[in-house]
Design a protein around this motif. Structure first.
Motif, PDB file in Angstrom:
ATOM      1  N   GLU A 141      28.625  34.016-119.717  1.00  0.00           N
ATOM      2  CA  GLU A 141      28.558  34.833-118.502  1.00  0.00           C
ATOM      3  C   GLU A 141      28.384  33.945-117.271  1.00  0.00           C
ATOM      4  N   THR A 142      28.892  34.426-116.143  1.00  0.00           N
ATOM      5  CA  THR A 142      28.692  33.688-114.904  1.00  0.00           C
ATOM      6  C   THR A 142      27.358  34.086-114.283  1.00  0.00           C
ATOM      7  N   ASP A 143      26.728  33.136-113.607  1.00  0.00           N
ATOM      8  CA  ASP A 143      25.472  33.429-112.918  1.00  0.00           C
ATOM      9  C   ASP A 143      25.786  33.924-111.508  1.00  0.00           C
ATOM     10  N   ALA A 144      24.769  34.032-110.673  1.00  0.00           N
ATOM     11  CA  ALA A 144      24.953  34.544-109.310  1.00  0.00           C
ATOM     12  C   ALA A 144      25.894  33.661-108.481  1.00  0.00           C
ATOM     13  N   GLU A 145      25.953  32.382-108.828  1.00  0.00           N
ATOM     14  CA  GLU A 145      26.818  31.449-108.099  1.00  0.00           C
ATOM     15  C   GLU A 145      28.200  31.317-108.724  1.00  0.00           C
ATOM     16  N   GLY A 146      28.469  32.081-109.788  1.00  0.00           N
ATOM     17  CA  GLY A 146      29.773  32.042-110.430  1.00  0.00           C
ATOM     18  C   GLY A 146      29.957  30.928-111.437  1.00  0.00           C
ATOM     19  N   ARG A 147      28.856  30.287-111.843  1.00  0.00           N
ATOM     20  CA  ARG A 147      28.937  29.196-112.813  1.00  0.00           C
ATOM     21  C   ARG A 147      28.515  29.672-114.193  1.00  0.00           C
ATOM     22  N   ARG A 148      29.059  29.024-115.216  1.00  0.00           N
ATOM     23  CA  ARG A 148      28.715  29.332-116.610  1.00  0.00           C
ATOM     24  C   ARG A 148      27.859  28.204-117.186  1.00  0.00           C
ATOM     25  N   LYS A 149      27.071  28.522-118.228  1.00  0.00           N
ATOM     26  CA  LYS A 149      26.261  27.496-118.885  1.00  0.00           C
ATOM     27  C   LYS A 149      27.143  26.536-119.681  1.00  0.00           C
ATOM     28  N   LEU A 150      28.223  27.059-120.238  1.00  0.00           N
ATOM     29  CA  LEU A 150      29.189  26.254-120.976  1.00  0.00           C
ATOM     30  C   LEU A 150      30.563  26.438-120.339  1.00  0.00           C
ATOM     31  N   PRO A 151      31.470  25.467-120.499  1.00  0.00           N
ATOM     32  CA  PRO A 151      32.759  25.526-119.799  1.00  0.00           C
ATOM     33  C   PRO A 151      33.783  26.501-120.396  1.00  0.00           C
TER      34      PRO A 151
END
Length: 106
Positions: free
Chosen positions: A57-67
Motif C-alpha cells: 500500500e502507498t502511504d500519505a506521501e505515495g510511497r510503498r514499503k517495498l518496490p
C-alpha cells in the motif's frame, strides 16, 4: 546429438566477451502479492496476506514499503523477485553493521 555437438563447439570458441548469461544478466521475474509471499517464505520470512498488502500500500506521501508497481497490462501489483530479496538483504546488512561489539578487549 548434432545440437549438443554444436553447443560444445560454440562453448569452446567463446571469447571472454561472450560469457554465459548470469543471474544478474537475466531479465527480471515479476511476481504478484501471493507469489511474493511464497518467495519470502522460501527465505524463512512468514507473512500473512494482510502484512503483504500493507507493504504494497502507498502511504500519505505515495510511497510503498517495498518496490511494488502496478502492472500496466493486468492492473495488479507486481514486484521483481530479485528486488524483493535484495530489499531484505539490504536491511539485514544494515542491521549487521549497526550491531555493537560487546566482546571484551584483550
Amino acid at each position: 546429438m548434432i545440437y549438443d555437438e554444436f553447443r560444445a563447439s560454440e562453448a569452446g570458441n567463446r571469447t571472454d566477451k561472450e560469457a554465459p548469461i548470469t543471474e544478474a544478466a537475466r531479465p527480471p521475474t515479476y511476481v504478484d502479492l501471493s507469489e511474493a509471499r511464497m518467495v519470502l517464505a522460501e527465505l524463512g520470512i512468514q507473512l500473512t496476506e494482510r502484512q503483504m498488502k500493507r507493504a504494497a500500500e502507498t502511504d500519505a506521501e505515495g510511497r510503498r514499503k517495498l518496490p511494488f508497481f502496478i502492472d500496466p497490462i493486468d492492473g495488479r501489483l507486481k514486484i521483481a523477485r530479485q528486488a524483493l530479496i535484495d530489499a531484505y538483504r539490504k536491511r539485514q546488512i544494515a542491521a549487521m553493521k549497526n550491531v555493537r561489539d560487546n566482546s571484551p578487549i584483550q
